[in-house]
Enzyme design. Structure first.
Site, PDB file in Angstrom:
ATOM      1  N   SER A  93      42.402  39.879  35.997  1.00  0.00           N
ATOM      2  CA  SER A  93      41.389  39.107  35.265  1.00  0.00           C
ATOM      3  C   SER A  93      41.026  37.778  35.903  1.00  0.00           C
ATOM      4  O   SER A  93      40.153  37.066  35.384  1.00  0.00           O
ATOM      5  CB  SER A  93      41.840  38.880  33.824  1.00  0.00           C
ATOM      6  OG  SER A  93      41.694  40.068  33.074  1.00  0.00           O
ATOM      7  N   LYS A  96      37.383  37.207  36.518  1.00  0.00           N
ATOM      8  CA  LYS A  96      36.487  36.573  35.545  1.00  0.00           C
ATOM      9  C   LYS A  96      36.117  35.150  35.950  1.00  0.00           C
ATOM     10  O   LYS A  96      35.119  34.609  35.448  1.00  0.00           O
ATOM     11  CB  LYS A  96      37.125  36.578  34.157  1.00  0.00           C
ATOM     12  CG  LYS A  96      37.304  37.977  33.555  1.00  0.00           C
ATOM     13  CD  LYS A  96      37.883  37.892  32.156  1.00  0.00           C
ATOM     14  CE  LYS A  96      37.984  39.259  31.508  1.00  0.00           C
ATOM     15  NZ  LYS A  96      39.103  40.070  32.034  1.00  0.00           N
ATOM     16  N   ASP A 186      42.684  54.857  29.972  1.00  0.00           N
ATOM     17  CA  ASP A 186      42.347  53.674  29.170  1.00  0.00           C
ATOM     18  C   ASP A 186      41.110  53.898  28.306  1.00  0.00           C
ATOM     19  O   ASP A 186      40.685  52.985  27.599  1.00  0.00           O
ATOM     20  CB  ASP A 186      42.079  52.471  30.089  1.00  0.00           C
ATOM     21  CG  ASP A 186      43.341  51.871  30.663  1.00  0.00           C
ATOM     22  OD1 ASP A 186      44.418  52.071  30.067  1.00  0.00           O
ATOM     23  OD2 ASP A 186      43.252  51.201  31.710  1.00  0.00           O
ATOM     24  N   SER A 341      40.292  36.641  27.437  1.00  0.00           N
ATOM     25  CA  SER A 341      40.110  37.530  28.593  1.00  0.00           C
ATOM     26  C   SER A 341      39.404  38.821  28.199  1.00  0.00           C
ATOM     27  O   SER A 341      39.875  39.928  28.467  1.00  0.00           O
ATOM     28  CB  SER A 341      41.466  37.846  29.239  1.00  0.00           C
ATOM     29  OG  SER A 341      41.302  38.314  30.556  1.00  0.00           O
ATOM     30  N   ASN A 343      37.170  41.737  28.513  1.00  0.00           N
ATOM     31  CA  ASN A 343      36.556  42.491  29.609  1.00  0.00           C
ATOM     32  C   ASN A 343      35.097  42.821  29.350  1.00  0.00           C
ATOM     33  O   ASN A 343      34.261  42.769  30.266  1.00  0.00           O
ATOM     34  CB  ASN A 343      37.320  43.800  29.832  1.00  0.00           C
ATOM     35  CG  ASN A 343      38.681  43.586  30.426  1.00  0.00           C
ATOM     36  OD1 ASN A 343      38.973  42.544  31.000  1.00  0.00           O
ATOM     37  ND2 ASN A 343      39.550  44.573  30.284  1.00  0.00           N
ATOM     38  N   THR A 455      44.508  33.651  33.450  1.00  0.00           N
ATOM     39  CA  THR A 455      45.562  34.623  33.699  1.00  0.00           C
ATOM     40  C   THR A 455      44.966  35.933  34.193  1.00  0.00           C
ATOM     41  O   THR A 455      43.761  36.163  34.115  1.00  0.00           O
ATOM     42  CB  THR A 455      46.361  34.878  32.418  1.00  0.00           C
ATOM     43  OG1 THR A 455      45.448  35.296  31.392  1.00  0.00           O
ATOM     44  CG2 THR A 455      47.087  33.634  31.963  1.00  0.00           C
ATOM     45  N   SER A 457      46.460  40.264  34.531  1.00  0.00           N
ATOM     46  CA  SER A 457      47.583  41.203  34.492  1.00  0.00           C
ATOM     47  C   SER A 457      47.089  42.641  34.532  1.00  0.00           C
ATOM     48  O   SER A 457      46.242  43.039  33.724  1.00  0.00           O
ATOM     49  CB  SER A 457      48.413  41.024  33.211  1.00  0.00           C
ATOM     50  OG  SER A 457      48.825  39.698  33.028  1.00  0.00           O
TER      51      SER A 457
END
Length: 539
Positions: A93, A96, A186, A341, A343, A455, A457
């Site tokens: 991320s 972003k 996902d 975060s 998406n 962040t 991950s």
């Protein structure tokens, strides 16, 4: 790693820009000549910072892994530390950072998404003799109540009956719904929702393209669990295969959508008196979802649409606007986008940039080209990175820490920097919309309420990049990207580096040891996903 001397040591000095999109050929030539691959010990450096950070990166949890790390003085652009700064790694991320800065520049802080309702046909009293169009431009914050307000406005305009169809116009974006190399497993997870110019968010985290399914135990063993769906909609079907079992029994409920359908299956067992299971589940074809929610709202306000629902058809020229809804401005949208975060916000903004740049339906290709153009204009070497989507969910994204650091330095000179900086998560601030994905990290250290950063991950990929003030008040830029580790999380290493920066000053480093994984909260140990992506949010 040797630290270059004099002007060559400047990674980028944003304050020296003479105009906004100057590429600084001479400066970039200097940057290209930096000894990026040199050993970590800094020539003539007596602060001990290189040794301190090298020791952290040498932690056994990173054995066999790869890291790219850069630290620079925010004001001068001088490189303070660098380790493999040109290594192209998955940033997760941290992608972003590229998307959000480009969107703030290219769309503007005041940019709003609009959703319109238009009539195409003759009005005969309260009858619209034609089709009713719902036209979207990508609003990721549109809630069911917003569609209800649009329906109320249609009714207030005097329309009570539509002889034709309800047409959902999502042509502001192309029809490609999922990003490149997004994982198939996902698909039903809320952080991997389909992208459309029309959709619905079920909550004020604005998790667009999803519904919230809650399953609570029945009154007695043998009963089916009680199911609720938010927002209330018939667009998804619930297939309940789960059973309530006696108190103390297994709690193994799962909630998943079947591929290619809007059937959500609830399976497993839940004990009497057990907790409610709550899952955010993506829908198949979000345009239809928005149309369904809006159609129900029209009916609730006494507006009858005689025909069926048609998806993906453009609104004819000359159609009359009956109602409109504007989203919050981008400077406010940046908060849920970056703090949590999100998406889908990143992907929608990418397509919106593509649409604005080209005048055609927004696409990933056009949006990524627009982002690249902005990055080049502020001195980021886009030939040294690959961006495959807007969010970082794609494992095809490869970005070196050195280029992230250049971006973080350059945007400090932008007129909108304050609004964007405010959207970055703040270490150890407990408010979700301030601390965001950093709200449980670096507490009890000089980095708490000091460090800001984005962040990142994914499985085997972790990143943290942003700003922190050292013990002397000097602002630093840092970018840490780590890949190919096998432990659950390397976030303690990221925290140790940032806390070391916060405890040190220009004269001496104060080394900080990473926390043992045993002392790390479970929310951080499961580092394969952003903590805010595990609903209900654990950070």
């Amino acid at each position: 790693m040797s630290r270059p001397d004099g002007p060559v040591r400047r990674l980028l000095n944003p304050l020296a820009r003479q105009r906004r999109y100057l590429v600084w050929p001479a400066l970039l030539a200097l940057a290209a000549g930096l000894t990026w691959g040199s050993p970590a010990g800094a020539d003539g450096d007596s602060t001990g910072l290189p040794e301190a950070v090298d020791t952290i990166l040498g932690d056994p949890s990173m054995e066999g892994g790869t890291a790219s790390v850069v630290v620079a003085d925010a004001r001068s652009g001088d490189i303070i530390y660098q380790h493999n700064p040109t290594g192209r790694l998955m940033p997760a991320s941290n992608t972003k950072l590229l998307t959000s800065t480009a969107a703030t520049e290219l769309l503007g802080t005041g940019y709003r998404f609009t959703t319109d309702v238009l009539g195409d046909g003759r009005r005969r009293g309260s009858v619209l003799d034609g089709d009713l169009y719902l036209r979207g431009t990508g609003d990721p914050t549109a809630l069911a109540k917003d569609y209800d307000e649009l329906a109320a406005k249609v009714a207030a305009s005097g329309v009570k009956s539509v002889s034709g169809r309800l047409v959902a116009d999502d042509t502001a974006f192309d029809s490609r719904r999922l990003g490149r190399s997004w994982a198939a497993d996902d698909e039903s997870s809320y952080y991997s929702a389909q992208i459309s110019a029309l959709s619905v968010a079920p909550d004020t985290d604005y998790d667009t393209g999803t519904v919230i399914v809650e399953a609570s135990p029945g009154a007695k063993a043998g009963d089916k669990p009680k199911i609720t769906v938010t927002p209330r909609t018939h667009y998804v079907d619930i297939d309940v295969r789960a059973t309530t079992v006696a108190a103390g029994g297994d709690d193994s409920l799962t909630v998943e959508r079947q591929h290619g359908t809007n059937t959500v299956t609830v399976s497993g067992t839940v004990p009497v008196g057990g907790d409610t299971t709550k899952e955010w589940v993506t829908v198949w074809e979000p345009t239809g979802y928005a149309a369904s929610v809006f159609r129900d709202a029209l009916a609730a306000h006494g507006v009858k649409v005689s025909g069926g629902t048609k998806l993906g058809r453009a609104t004819p020229k000359g159609a009359v606007r009956l109602a409109t809804h504007d989203s919050m401005p981008l400077k406010d949208l940046l908060i849920p986008f970056m703090k949590l975060s999100n998406n889908m916000h990143a992907e929608i903004l990418t397509k919106a940039m593509g649409a604005k740049a080209t005048g055609r339906a927004g696409s990933w290709d056009d949006g990524l080209a627009a982002i690249s153009g902005y990055l080049k204009g502020i001195g980021v070497d886009t030939g040294r990175l690959r961006q495959a989507d807007g969010s970082g969910l794609s494992r095809m994204d490869n970005i070196p820490a050195g280029q992230i650091a250049k971006l973080l330095l350059a945007v400090r000179a932008e007129p909108w920097f304050g609004d964007w900086y405010k959207a970055l998560p703040v270490a150890c601030d407990p408010d979700r919309f301030v601390g965001g994905t950093l709200r449980s990290r670096m507490c009890g250290t000089p980095a708490a309420l000091n460090a800001r950063g984005k962040t990142g991950s994914l499985t085997g990929a972790s990143a943290l990049s942003g700003y922190v003030k050292d013990a002397g008040g000097r602002e630093l830029v840092y970018s840490i990207v780590q890949n190919n580790y096998l432990v659950g999380s390397v976030k303690p290493l990221e925290d140790a580096i940032v806390v070391t920066l916060a405890k040190s000053d220009a004269d001496a480093a104060v080394a900080v040891k990473p926390r043992s994984l045993r002392s790390v909260p479970v929310s951080e140990r499961k580092g394969d996903l952003e903590c805010s992506w595990r609903k209900p949010a654990v950070c």
